[in-house]
Design a protein around this motif. Sequence first.
Motif, PDB file in Angstrom:
ATOM      1  N   MET A 452      -8.233 -28.204  21.238  1.00 43.93           N
ATOM      2  CA  MET A 452      -7.828 -28.901  20.018  1.00 43.93           C
ATOM      3  C   MET A 452      -6.376 -28.602  19.658  1.00 43.93           C
ATOM      4  O   MET A 452      -5.967 -28.827  18.520  1.00 43.93           O
ATOM      5  CB  MET A 452      -8.784 -28.556  18.875  1.00 43.93           C
ATOM      6  N   ASP A 453      -5.619 -28.116  20.640  1.00 42.48           N
ATOM      7  CA  ASP A 453      -4.188 -27.869  20.465  1.00 42.48           C
ATOM      8  C   ASP A 453      -3.872 -26.927  19.310  1.00 42.48           C
ATOM      9  O   ASP A 453      -2.977 -27.189  18.495  1.00 42.48           O
ATOM     10  CB  ASP A 453      -3.430 -29.198  20.240  1.00 42.48           C
ATOM     11  N   VAL A 454      -4.648 -25.855  19.212  1.00 47.80           N
ATOM     12  CA  VAL A 454      -4.396 -24.888  18.160  1.00 47.80           C
ATOM     13  C   VAL A 454      -3.724 -23.676  18.790  1.00 47.80           C
ATOM     14  O   VAL A 454      -4.212 -23.140  19.789  1.00 47.80           O
ATOM     15  CB  VAL A 454      -5.723 -24.458  17.493  1.00 47.80           C
ATOM     16  N   ASP A 455      -2.587 -23.232  18.262  1.00 47.40           N
ATOM     17  CA  ASP A 455      -1.934 -22.053  18.826  1.00 47.40           C
ATOM     18  C   ASP A 455      -2.503 -20.777  18.198  1.00 47.40           C
ATOM     19  O   ASP A 455      -3.277 -20.831  17.239  1.00 47.40           O
ATOM     20  CB  ASP A 455      -0.413 -22.134  18.663  1.00 47.40           C
ATOM     21  N   ASP A 456      -2.115 -19.640  18.748  1.00 46.74           N
ATOM     22  CA  ASP A 456      -2.695 -18.376  18.303  1.00 46.74           C
ATOM     23  C   ASP A 456      -2.475 -18.100  16.823  1.00 46.74           C
ATOM     24  O   ASP A 456      -3.341 -17.548  16.151  1.00 46.74           O
ATOM     25  CB  ASP A 456      -2.124 -17.213  19.132  1.00 46.74           C
ATOM     26  N   ALA A 457      -1.313 -18.498  16.336  1.00 46.77           N
ATOM     27  CA  ALA A 457      -1.008 -18.220  14.932  1.00 46.77           C
ATOM     28  C   ALA A 457      -2.004 -18.909  14.003  1.00 46.77           C
ATOM     29  O   ALA A 457      -2.281 -18.438  12.904  1.00 46.77           O
ATOM     30  CB  ALA A 457       0.407 -18.679  14.614  1.00 46.77           C
ATOM     31  N   ASN A 458      -2.510 -20.052  14.455  1.00 41.83           N
ATOM     32  CA  ASN A 458      -3.423 -20.794  13.597  1.00 41.83           C
ATOM     33  C   ASN A 458      -4.886 -20.617  13.992  1.00 41.83           C
ATOM     34  O   ASN A 458      -5.752 -21.372  13.562  1.00 41.83           O
ATOM     35  CB  ASN A 458      -3.072 -22.284  13.628  1.00 41.83           C
ATOM     36  N   TYR A 459      -5.151 -19.607  14.802  1.00 42.00           N
ATOM     37  CA  TYR A 459      -6.509 -19.422  15.303  1.00 42.00           C
ATOM     38  C   TYR A 459      -7.515 -19.197  14.179  1.00 42.00           C
ATOM     39  O   TYR A 459      -8.581 -19.809  14.145  1.00 42.00           O
ATOM     40  CB  TYR A 459      -6.530 -18.245  16.283  1.00 42.00           C
ATOM     41  N   ASP A 460      -7.160 -18.339  13.216  1.00 37.70           N
ATOM     42  CA  ASP A 460      -8.083 -18.076  12.114  1.00 37.70           C
ATOM     43  C   ASP A 460      -8.353 -19.333  11.288  1.00 37.70           C
ATOM     44  O   ASP A 460      -9.475 -19.580  10.845  1.00 37.70           O
ATOM     45  CB  ASP A 460      -7.536 -16.972  11.201  1.00 37.70           C
ATOM     46  N   SER A 461      -7.305 -20.131  11.092  1.00 42.31           N
ATOM     47  CA  SER A 461      -7.487 -21.385  10.368  1.00 42.31           C
ATOM     48  C   SER A 461      -8.428 -22.310  11.131  1.00 42.31           C
ATOM     49  O   SER A 461      -9.256 -23.008  10.552  1.00 42.31           O
ATOM     50  CB  SER A 461      -6.160 -22.097  10.180  1.00 42.31           C
ATOM     51  N   PHE A 462      -8.293 -22.256  12.454  1.00 38.38           N
ATOM     52  CA  PHE A 462      -9.161 -23.084  13.293  1.00 38.38           C
ATOM     53  C   PHE A 462     -10.630 -22.674  13.123  1.00 38.38           C
ATOM     54  O   PHE A 462     -11.519 -23.514  13.079  1.00 38.38           O
ATOM     55  CB  PHE A 462      -8.722 -22.967  14.757  1.00 38.38           C
ATOM     56  N   LEU A 463     -10.872 -21.362  13.017  1.00 32.85           N
ATOM     57  CA  LEU A 463     -12.250 -20.901  12.816  1.00 32.85           C
ATOM     58  C   LEU A 463     -12.858 -21.534  11.566  1.00 32.85           C
ATOM     59  O   LEU A 463     -14.066 -21.747  11.484  1.00 32.85           O
ATOM     60  CB  LEU A 463     -12.290 -19.372  12.694  1.00 32.85           C
ATOM     61  N   GLY A 464     -12.002 -21.842  10.605  1.00 29.34           N
ATOM     62  CA  GLY A 464     -12.454 -22.517   9.394  1.00 29.34           C
ATOM     63  C   GLY A 464     -13.229 -23.789   9.694  1.00 29.34           C
ATOM     64  O   GLY A 464     -14.186 -24.127   9.006  1.00 29.34           O
ATOM     65  N   LYS A 465     -12.809 -24.488  10.746  1.00 36.23           N
ATOM     66  CA  LYS A 465     -13.491 -25.731  11.103  1.00 36.23           C
ATOM     67  C   LYS A 465     -14.940 -25.461  11.519  1.00 36.23           C
ATOM     68  O   LYS A 465     -15.854 -26.199  11.178  1.00 36.23           O
ATOM     69  CB  LYS A 465     -12.756 -26.450  12.229  1.00 36.23           C
ATOM     70  N   LEU A 466     -15.103 -24.366  12.276  1.00 36.70           N
ATOM     71  CA  LEU A 466     -16.471 -24.013  12.677  1.00 36.70           C
ATOM     72  C   LEU A 466     -17.311 -23.624  11.458  1.00 36.70           C
ATOM     73  O   LEU A 466     -18.466 -24.002  11.340  1.00 36.70           O
ATOM     74  CB  LEU A 466     -16.449 -22.848  13.685  1.00 36.70           C
ATOM     75  N   LEU A 467     -16.667 -22.877  10.581  1.00 36.57           N
ATOM     76  CA  LEU A 467     -17.375 -22.466   9.361  1.00 36.57           C
ATOM     77  C   LEU A 467     -17.764 -23.686   8.525  1.00 36.57           C
ATOM     78  O   LEU A 467     -18.872 -23.774   8.008  1.00 36.57           O
ATOM     79  CB  LEU A 467     -16.509 -21.510   8.540  1.00 36.57           C
ATOM     80  N   THR A 468     -16.827 -24.637   8.388  1.00 34.64           N
ATOM     81  CA  THR A 468     -17.126 -25.848   7.620  1.00 34.64           C
ATOM     82  C   THR A 468     -18.290 -26.607   8.225  1.00 34.64           C
ATOM     83  O   THR A 468     -19.177 -27.080   7.517  1.00 34.64           O
ATOM     84  CB  THR A 468     -15.906 -26.810   7.594  1.00 34.64           C
ATOM     85  N   TYR A 469     -18.253 -26.699   9.535  1.00 33.20           N
ATOM     86  CA  TYR A 469     -19.327 -27.420  10.227  1.00 33.20           C
ATOM     87  C   TYR A 469     -20.688 -26.837   9.858  1.00 33.20           C
ATOM     88  O   TYR A 469     -21.614 -27.548   9.456  1.00 33.20           O
ATOM     89  CB  TYR A 469     -19.112 -27.318  11.737  1.00 33.20           C
ATOM     90  N   LYS A 470     -20.785 -25.516   9.969  1.00 34.18           N
ATOM     91  CA  LYS A 470     -22.068 -24.882   9.670  1.00 34.18           C
ATOM     92  C   LYS A 470     -22.416 -24.993   8.193  1.00 34.18           C
ATOM     93  O   LYS A 470     -23.579 -25.139   7.826  1.00 34.18           O
ATOM     94  CB  LYS A 470     -22.033 -23.402  10.094  1.00 34.18           C
TER      95      LYS A 470
END
Lengths: 540, 242
Positions: A452-470
Amino acid sequence: MSRHATFESHTGDPEKDLAFEKEARKRYISDMDDPVPHEVQDYLVYFSRMIEEENVGEILSLYDQAFPELTERYFLERMWPDETIVENIVGSGNRLFIILYKELYYRQLYARNSRGPSLTHRYESFMNYQDLFSELLSSKEPVVLSLPNVWMWDIVDEFVYQFQAFCLYKANPQKRNPAEVDELISIEENQNAWKIYQVLNILYSLLSKSQINEQLIAIREKRNPDSVADEFGLSDLYFKLGYFSLIGLLRTPVLLGDYHQALKTVENIDLDPKGLYNTVPTCLVTLHYFIGFSHMMMRNYGEATKHFVNCLLFILRTKSLQTQQQKKNFQYDVIGKTFDQMFHLLAICLSIQPVRIDESIASQLAERCSDRMSRMANGEIDEYKAAFQLGCPKFLSPTTVVYEGNNQSKEPLLRQCQAFLEGIESQIALPILRGYLKLYTSLPTKKLASFMDVDDANYDSFLGKLLTYKMIVNELGKDYQGSAIQDDDEPNTDIDFYVDKDMICIADTKIARRVGEHFIRHILKLNDVQKMLKNIDVKP
Amino acid sequence: MSFETLRAQLHEAIQGVNRYNPENVTELAKCVHAMVAENKYDKDILLTILKLYQLNPDKFDESLVRLVLLKTLMVLPSSDFALAKCLTDTNRLGSQELKRVLDLGAILESCDFSLFWQLMKGTYKSSGDANEKIKQPAEIPKMVKSIAGFEEAIRIYACRVIHVTFQNIEKDLLSRLLGGANDAEMAAYAKRFGWESRDNGSVYFIANHEATIRTRNIDEKIQFSNVADILRSISKPLTTRE
């Protein structure tokens, strides 16, 4: 001459007691300029008498069948006679009948003018509703009157509809001529017609007069509702009007964007086959649509889906019946319109939170919206917007009055749409995420992030998407007591996952097609057909 | 007056049609302030005051609307924030202050805890270009700190979504999602949500999702009751021989 054609002969009614009607007719026989056809005069006189006699069965056919039939025959080019003429025909003794007649009269005016009725008619119609309700509400004892369920619902529904129409009218200067502008200014200054407070007051008074909430709670708790009701609550008329007012009051806050209040209003109505709302199809459809819509706005997509699907199934089952009814009726096709709207909303709900739904609905949905849904799955926000605008009700701003300039009646809709889309934006990654998850049984979070073209700096923000999904799939936001619709133990989603440290573990559920169910349905159908065939006498 | 007293009085006053009585605005506003100061919550009161502002535009008070919206963010994942937004009119939402609350809401609704804590700690780096969504990031912590218990509420919210998402979570990640929580703080949350510390404390075991989230193939099961109707409709009952 049409004078011999009595009303009864047209409905095939066996009523033999014609003396009264004949006498009434005599008064007009000499009057050759009388513009009202005799058949209509007979109809009015008979109608008035049936109201007096509280003959609900007759009233129903006079209301539901004869009125549209006569409209078609005599009043396509002109309006039904106004109140003075009708009073001359039936006499002025039956005030309630005149008010009820006017209710029908104004409803025709609203239904016929595509640009809406004149301001004067809007005002007069409100006054007539006020007369009707004050007759009912200020009486010392229950008013003696019996009406069929459908008419009672139509009264409440039309009252809310005309309020809605007035708000839209106020916000749109292009609908008025100069004389009407002055009239509107005076109405607004005097605050005497179609103000939100007046409308709410009437509806809430109907609730408290009938003790409908207390009674429904008693029924739910298996106590005798009569024990919490006074003479008004015991009256069939008040009980039912109160009940239908609850549903009218469900609709009002939704139009004002107040979804929590909307659902609270109907919390005492149990959605089961015994509910009174089942007796009036438009009422059932309205109830489900507005409950479903409120849930959708509260982000309870799963709950909304259930209501939409149930309602769509009902409409599909009764479709042939409805189209027959529709032909006769000049009223706006509520059911057909809502049917289309619900598919758009269903497309939204299922894109964000896919669940398994009835196959007949799923195939219709695919037929109508599959292109749109695949674009929604790609996260195209404009598709959500388009579907929302096609599926939503006509929102209102009760305080907006515009005397010149542009039409502002769309403003509230834009606001609700925007609020909805802001929510969707937070969840827009969900369908995309789903697309990836479908392909794996386990997938490292880092790998998905790189997809999903997410770099390391934004990795934690990306986890937010998984959290939102659940969060969405688990319906954490739901605090409203769900409807009585039971879940079976089968999971509703076809894809679910959990995260174990940095690994996403994905589970998918495959459901075999329900072949057995299909056969059972058809065996029963075949049985019915055979039974019917057996009963047919075939002469050689 | 304390929140509890105000609430008791108001619940009487906003029943039925009285919910729409504009005279309640002053008392409701007092109650909202009490809620903010005492870290209490009442959904009906918050939504009622927004409703009254909507119906009586002359009474509109933007600073109070801001408080209401912020309060509703504290009960995420409940949909109260979404509800409150729907009750605020478009023409009101242009102001910078309200816009800021909505931006914060969007961050939290999408579970972007990382960004939220960056903003709170002042470590967020603005990209500086015209598309930058968060204008004046320093204003956000100021706004949030004025609300008692806001950060704690967000930590609880984070815990709840973590609880349904993770089976095991690395302690470092957990700490980051909770805004740099220390070991003792994490232990307290773990106790509250029933998590266990494992692997010498480097990992928290959250819940056994493996047991419920499994790949399944569901075949159709036909119950006796499904075919009862068919059996009943078989015309001749079976008879036993005498």
